[in-house]
Design a protein around this motif. Sequence first.
Motif, PDB file in Angstrom:
ATOM      1  N   THR A 127      -2.870  -2.020  27.511  1.00  0.00           N
ATOM      2  CA  THR A 127      -1.480  -1.635  27.271  1.00  0.00           C
ATOM      3  C   THR A 127      -0.643  -2.843  26.887  1.00  0.00           C
ATOM      4  O   THR A 127       0.177  -2.785  25.958  1.00  0.00           O
ATOM      5  CB  THR A 127      -0.894  -0.962  28.525  1.00  0.00           C
ATOM      6  OG1 THR A 127      -1.533   0.313  28.715  1.00  0.00           O
ATOM      7  CG2 THR A 127       0.605  -0.739  28.391  1.00  0.00           C
ATOM      8  N   SER A 128      -0.828  -3.958  27.583  1.00  0.00           N
ATOM      9  CA  SER A 128      -0.048  -5.159  27.280  1.00  0.00           C
ATOM     10  C   SER A 128      -0.327  -5.632  25.862  1.00  0.00           C
ATOM     11  O   SER A 128       0.581  -6.035  25.134  1.00  0.00           O
ATOM     12  CB  SER A 128      -0.364  -6.274  28.281  1.00  0.00           C
ATOM     13  OG  SER A 128      -1.694  -6.739  28.139  1.00  0.00           O
ATOM     14  N   PHE A 129      -1.585  -5.580  25.437  1.00  0.00           N
ATOM     15  CA  PHE A 129      -1.941  -5.984  24.080  1.00  0.00           C
ATOM     16  C   PHE A 129      -1.236  -5.104  23.049  1.00  0.00           C
ATOM     17  O   PHE A 129      -0.675  -5.596  22.067  1.00  0.00           O
ATOM     18  CB  PHE A 129      -3.465  -5.880  23.908  1.00  0.00           C
ATOM     19  CG  PHE A 129      -3.937  -6.049  22.489  1.00  0.00           C
ATOM     20  CD1 PHE A 129      -4.180  -7.305  21.963  1.00  0.00           C
ATOM     21  CD2 PHE A 129      -4.148  -4.934  21.685  1.00  0.00           C
ATOM     22  CE1 PHE A 129      -4.623  -7.449  20.651  1.00  0.00           C
ATOM     23  CE2 PHE A 129      -4.587  -5.066  20.376  1.00  0.00           C
ATOM     24  CZ  PHE A 129      -4.822  -6.337  19.856  1.00  0.00           C
ATOM     25  N   LEU A 130      -1.248  -3.782  23.267  1.00  0.00           N
ATOM     26  CA  LEU A 130      -0.637  -2.861  22.306  1.00  0.00           C
ATOM     27  C   LEU A 130       0.879  -3.022  22.266  1.00  0.00           C
ATOM     28  O   LEU A 130       1.493  -2.928  21.196  1.00  0.00           O
ATOM     29  CB  LEU A 130      -1.032  -1.428  22.653  1.00  0.00           C
ATOM     30  CG  LEU A 130      -2.537  -1.131  22.570  1.00  0.00           C
ATOM     31  CD1 LEU A 130      -2.840   0.269  23.081  1.00  0.00           C
ATOM     32  CD2 LEU A 130      -3.057  -1.312  21.153  1.00  0.00           C
ATOM     33  N   LEU A 131       1.492  -3.260  23.416  1.00  0.00           N
ATOM     34  CA  LEU A 131       2.937  -3.513  23.433  1.00  0.00           C
ATOM     35  C   LEU A 131       3.270  -4.780  22.657  1.00  0.00           C
ATOM     36  O   LEU A 131       4.267  -4.826  21.918  1.00  0.00           O
ATOM     37  CB  LEU A 131       3.434  -3.629  24.877  1.00  0.00           C
ATOM     38  CG  LEU A 131       3.435  -2.333  25.699  1.00  0.00           C
ATOM     39  CD1 LEU A 131       3.754  -2.638  27.157  1.00  0.00           C
ATOM     40  CD2 LEU A 131       4.437  -1.325  25.131  1.00  0.00           C
ATOM     41  N   THR A 183       3.364  -4.728  37.327  1.00  0.00           N
ATOM     42  CA  THR A 183       4.821  -4.525  37.314  1.00  0.00           C
ATOM     43  C   THR A 183       5.503  -5.192  36.126  1.00  0.00           C
ATOM     44  O   THR A 183       6.590  -4.766  35.730  1.00  0.00           O
ATOM     45  CB  THR A 183       5.438  -5.059  38.618  1.00  0.00           C
ATOM     46  OG1 THR A 183       5.062  -6.435  38.792  1.00  0.00           O
ATOM     47  CG2 THR A 183       4.951  -4.247  39.814  1.00  0.00           C
ATOM     48  N   SER A 184       4.893  -6.221  35.548  1.00  0.00           N
ATOM     49  CA  SER A 184       5.514  -6.907  34.413  1.00  0.00           C
ATOM     50  C   SER A 184       5.633  -6.005  33.192  1.00  0.00           C
ATOM     51  O   SER A 184       6.447  -6.260  32.296  1.00  0.00           O
ATOM     52  CB  SER A 184       4.706  -8.156  34.044  1.00  0.00           C
ATOM     53  OG  SER A 184       3.411  -7.804  33.558  1.00  0.00           O
ATOM     54  N   LEU A 185       4.843  -4.922  33.159  1.00  0.00           N
ATOM     55  CA  LEU A 185       4.871  -4.022  32.006  1.00  0.00           C
ATOM     56  C   LEU A 185       5.918  -2.931  32.143  1.00  0.00           C
ATOM     57  O   LEU A 185       6.355  -2.356  31.144  1.00  0.00           O
ATOM     58  CB  LEU A 185       3.500  -3.375  31.814  1.00  0.00           C
ATOM     59  CG  LEU A 185       2.311  -4.313  31.581  1.00  0.00           C
ATOM     60  CD1 LEU A 185       1.026  -3.498  31.529  1.00  0.00           C
ATOM     61  CD2 LEU A 185       2.494  -5.105  30.302  1.00  0.00           C
ATOM     62  N   LEU A 241       7.171   1.623  26.837  1.00  0.00           N
ATOM     63  CA  LEU A 241       6.086   2.109  27.686  1.00  0.00           C
ATOM     64  C   LEU A 241       6.486   3.373  28.427  1.00  0.00           C
ATOM     65  O   LEU A 241       7.533   3.426  29.065  1.00  0.00           O
ATOM     66  CB  LEU A 241       5.684   1.030  28.708  1.00  0.00           C
ATOM     67  CG  LEU A 241       4.655   1.494  29.760  1.00  0.00           C
ATOM     68  CD1 LEU A 241       3.321   1.834  29.109  1.00  0.00           C
ATOM     69  CD2 LEU A 241       4.479   0.428  30.838  1.00  0.00           C
ATOM     70  N   THR A 242       5.628   4.384  28.350  1.00  0.00           N
ATOM     71  CA  THR A 242       5.717   5.573  29.194  1.00  0.00           C
ATOM     72  C   THR A 242       4.502   5.563  30.110  1.00  0.00           C
ATOM     73  O   THR A 242       3.360   5.579  29.634  1.00  0.00           O
ATOM     74  CB  THR A 242       5.723   6.864  28.353  1.00  0.00           C
ATOM     75  OG1 THR A 242       6.836   6.841  27.456  1.00  0.00           O
ATOM     76  CG2 THR A 242       5.803   8.086  29.248  1.00  0.00           C
ATOM     77  N   TYR A 243       4.753   5.504  31.406  1.00  0.00           N
ATOM     78  CA  TYR A 243       3.669   5.387  32.379  1.00  0.00           C
ATOM     79  C   TYR A 243       3.555   6.689  33.165  1.00  0.00           C
ATOM     80  O   TYR A 243       4.491   7.100  33.849  1.00  0.00           O
ATOM     81  CB  TYR A 243       3.943   4.200  33.300  1.00  0.00           C
ATOM     82  CG  TYR A 243       3.050   4.086  34.510  1.00  0.00           C
ATOM     83  CD1 TYR A 243       1.699   4.407  34.464  1.00  0.00           C
ATOM     84  CD2 TYR A 243       3.581   3.622  35.720  1.00  0.00           C
ATOM     85  CE1 TYR A 243       0.891   4.280  35.578  1.00  0.00           C
ATOM     86  CE2 TYR A 243       2.776   3.482  36.849  1.00  0.00           C
ATOM     87  CZ  TYR A 243       1.438   3.823  36.774  1.00  0.00           C
ATOM     88  OH  TYR A 243       0.644   3.697  37.884  1.00  0.00           O
TER      89      TYR A 243
END
Length: 351
Positions: A225-229, A245-247, A253-255
């Motif tokens: 997810t971090s890579f795609l963001l 939590t940093s994401l 982002l929708t979690y």
Amino acid sequence: MFDLESRTEREEQSRFICTANHGFLPYAQEELRRLFGSVKSTVVVPGEVFAVTLQVSAQEAVEQIGAYPPMFLRHLFPVQFQENNGDAEQILAQLTSFILNRSELNGSRLNVQVRKSEGCSWEGNAGSLKQEVMDRLAPAGAEFTLQDADYIVSLFAGDEAWYAGVSRPADNLSDWNGGAIRFQREEVQISRAKFKLLEAEATFGIDFRAFHKALDIGAAPGGWTSFLLERGLEVTAVDPAKMNTSLLESPRLTYLRKNAGEVKFREREFDLLVCDMSWSPKLMAKLVTDLLYSLQTGGTAIVTVKLMHKKPLALIKEVITLFEESGMQLQRVKQLFHNRDEVTLFMIKYD
């Protein structure tokens, strides 16, 4: 010196040093047997590196492997020079002469790649051996580079013998030494899983910035997810476990803290689907295929398959069949350097 560049040898057979991820050497050997039939191989480093003799020319071998990209064979280079392990100074002198006599290297940019085993006669590490080779070539005007080389000079100094060869970077399956692709770890990196997508991006030629909305199944703790963001996508992350939590502060982002089997989306909502779950491969395939309705026609899926089975080739074939029956077209399947006991599937939705 054993020089395989004689006319007869070139016409009838070729030899290569081949590398696979540790523990998957037998499957790389099997891939070559299926491709070439008659294959003679000798293990150089248990579980990882082997020397192989093929009953075709080096050029034919490279073309055949390029036409049918292997899953488990990570890297190879042609063996054009071989000397039994012994006096390092003598071998280096012969190796230097061999390289300098290669006329195609005149005026070319070279990348010197060196690996060694603990039992070879060079007492230093691989880095010092590489520097020694370069120092011996430099007086002849050799130009060295790490990127965009015209040729790669490969050397493997093993317990039994030293092997070397000269090849175009594209002919080695990877232009990284031994196919070991290295990315710099970031201070705030969530997990090493990010390296898998970085390598997939390079290996499969995928421009992730070209996508808009991604679904990440089994996303926690959030490496993919971090890579795609970072690539600018809107990401829907699904996992009952906690995300880093940093994401969570990202507006893109929708979690959904749920199991993948509990979520519903609009049809064709996403143009990218990724999944790196540590689940049974068949259960993973069932969860992902049940959500393929949310992937656009022409959309891309990147999925890892955990090889929890004693017959990985049969398991991979079965999982691929499940995806193909659900409207996916396989583009590549590859055990990347950053895959451990798994392979990565690159697929496109055609229906």
